[in-house]
Design an enzyme around this catalytic site. Structure first.
Site, PDB file in Angstrom:
ATOM      1  N   GLU A 141       0.817  -1.212   0.000  1.00  0.00           N
ATOM      2  CA  GLU A 141       0.000   0.000   0.000  1.00  0.00           C
ATOM      3  C   GLU A 141       0.854   1.266   0.000  1.00  0.00           C
ATOM      4  O   GLU A 141       0.411   2.309  -0.472  1.00  0.00           O
ATOM      5  CB  GLU A 141      -0.906   0.017   1.238  1.00  0.00           C
TER       6      GLU A 141
ATOM      7  N   ARG B 102      12.781   2.004   2.583  1.00  0.00           N
ATOM      8  CA  ARG B 102      11.644   1.583   1.746  1.00  0.00           C
ATOM      9  C   ARG B 102      11.610   2.277   0.383  1.00  0.00           C
ATOM     10  O   ARG B 102      10.816   1.901  -0.486  1.00  0.00           O
ATOM     11  CB  ARG B 102      10.327   1.825   2.491  1.00  0.00           C
TER      12      ARG B 102
ATOM     13  N   HIS C 223       0.836   5.973  10.441  1.00  0.00           N
ATOM     14  CA  HIS C 223       0.174   6.484   9.238  1.00  0.00           C
ATOM     15  C   HIS C 223      -1.229   7.015   9.565  1.00  0.00           C
ATOM     16  O   HIS C 223      -1.844   6.579  10.546  1.00  0.00           O
ATOM     17  CB  HIS C 223       0.014   5.349   8.201  1.00  0.00           C
TER      18      HIS C 223
ATOM     19  N   CYS D 249      -2.673  -2.285   4.717  1.00  0.00           N
ATOM     20  CA  CYS D 249      -1.293  -2.152   4.217  1.00  0.00           C
ATOM     21  C   CYS D 249      -0.867  -3.214   3.205  1.00  0.00           C
ATOM     22  O   CYS D 249       0.062  -3.007   2.436  1.00  0.00           O
ATOM     23  CB  CYS D 249      -0.304  -2.225   5.378  1.00  0.00           C
TER      24      CYS D 249
HETATM   25  C1  CIR Z   1       6.778   0.395   8.055  1.00  0.00           C
HETATM   26  O1  CIR Z   1       7.159   0.859   9.126  1.00  0.00           O
HETATM   27  O2  CIR Z   1       6.863   1.035   7.004  1.00  0.00           O
HETATM   28  C2  CIR Z   1       6.189  -0.996   8.024  1.00  0.00           C
HETATM   29  N1  CIR Z   1       6.815  -1.804   9.015  1.00  0.00           N
HETATM   30  C3  CIR Z   1       4.697  -0.955   8.244  1.00  0.00           C
HETATM   31  C4  CIR Z   1       3.948  -0.305   7.113  1.00  0.00           C
HETATM   32  C5  CIR Z   1       2.495  -0.251   7.354  1.00  0.00           C
HETATM   33  N2  CIR Z   1       1.829   0.259   6.199  1.00  0.00           N
HETATM   34  C6  CIR Z   1       0.691   0.912   6.244  1.00  0.00           C
HETATM   35  O3  CIR Z   1       0.178   1.220   7.317  1.00  0.00           O
HETATM   36  N3  CIR Z   1       0.184   1.310   5.098  1.00  0.00           N
END
Ligand code: CIR
Length: 260
Positions: free
Chosen positions: A69, A89, A166, A253
């Site tokens: 996502e 990322r 988020h 996500c």
């Molecule tokens: C992060 O910290 O980026 C990942 N461990 C978790 C991402 C979660 N994504 C979302 O809420 N869209």
């Protein structure tokens, strides 16, 4: 057609490296077999809800790449390749680029210096909320808002409450005019004009629910939220995301969803 009417989705299987994903509390380490099982059940639930899911191969170089996502935002009429705000990322976007071009004829992109995570974007019929956060900066939000305008969508840039990863960590669109939100998010006034369902005390993490067609996916640890939603007439589908939650992630996500 409601914005949660979906025919297609993209997901990515968690690689062995997923256990090294970013998280607030590094002492909680998820179990890889558990992550795989939760992901498989999630994809099966999307399929049962009427969605054709393109499940991508794991990307070991990017532990958080299971959370598709965040590096993109998709609509029936096109997609935006984002630039995730966490340095580890950022490279996920290059892996996502050919995938978006395979599914969409129109792909817009954020540029260098602009950062936004899809987890900070809440799409409703009238407004696309973009939450400024530690991952989504103003340059990214403004560039994304301009791209959204070309897709015929009106964006509103808002603040993500402090202390959450988020914007959608704390809210979800569950019906055309109804938002499930934590008490803090509900009190923000951002959703004036919507019906708001508040998560019960102690169940803030249930706010990252996911409406897909007629089904509402809810984290199965939160029985009171599920009961409240069922009593309100929703077809609740509880899903286990216990291991996934250790990576500060939830139900929205793990997929990118759209209607063809
Ligand atoms: C992060 O910290 O980026 C990942 N461990 C978790 C991402 C979660 N994504 C979302 O809420 N869209």
């Amino acid at each position: 057609m409601p914005v949660f009417a979906f025919t297609h989705a993209i997901a990515r299987s968690p690689g062995a490296s997923a256990v090294d994903g970013l998280r607030d509390d590094p002492s909680t380490v998820p179990d890889h077999a558990g992550l795989l099982a939760e992901h498989a059940a999630y994809v099966a639930a999307l399929t049962a809800a009427g969605v054709a899911v393109d499940v991508l191969e794991p990307l070991e170089a990017f532990p958080d790449s299971v959370f598709v996502e965040d590096p993109a935002l998709v609509f029936g009429n096109g997609a935006v390749l984002l630039r995730p705000g966490a340095p580890t990322r950022l490279g996920e976007r290059e892996a996502m680029r050919p995938v978006l071009h395979r599914h969409f004829t129109r792909v817009l992109e954020l540029r260098e210096g602009e950062h936004a995570d899809g987890g900070d974007v809440l799409v409703t019929e009238s407004t696309v909320f973009i939450g400024l956060s530690l991952r989504t900066d103003r340059a990214g939000a403004e560039a994304l808002a301009a791209h959204l305008a070309t897709f015929g969508r009106t964006a509103r840039i808002v603040d993500t409450p402090r202390g959450i990863l988020h914007f959608k960590t704390a809210c979800a669109l569950v019906a055309e005019d109804t938002i499930l939100a934590t008490s803090a998010m509900a009190a923000s006034g951002l959703f004036d004009g919507f019906n708001i369902l508040r998560t019960p005390d102690g169940e803030d993490a249930a706010a990252n629910a996911l409406r897909v067609n007629d089904t509402l996916f809810v984290d199965d640890r939160f029985a009171r939220t599920a009961g409240m939603l069922a009593a309100a007439g929703f077809a609740v589908r509880p899903l286990c995301v216990r291991e996934t939650a250790k990576l500060d992630a939830g139900l929205s996500c793990m997929s990118l969803r759209w209607q063809n």
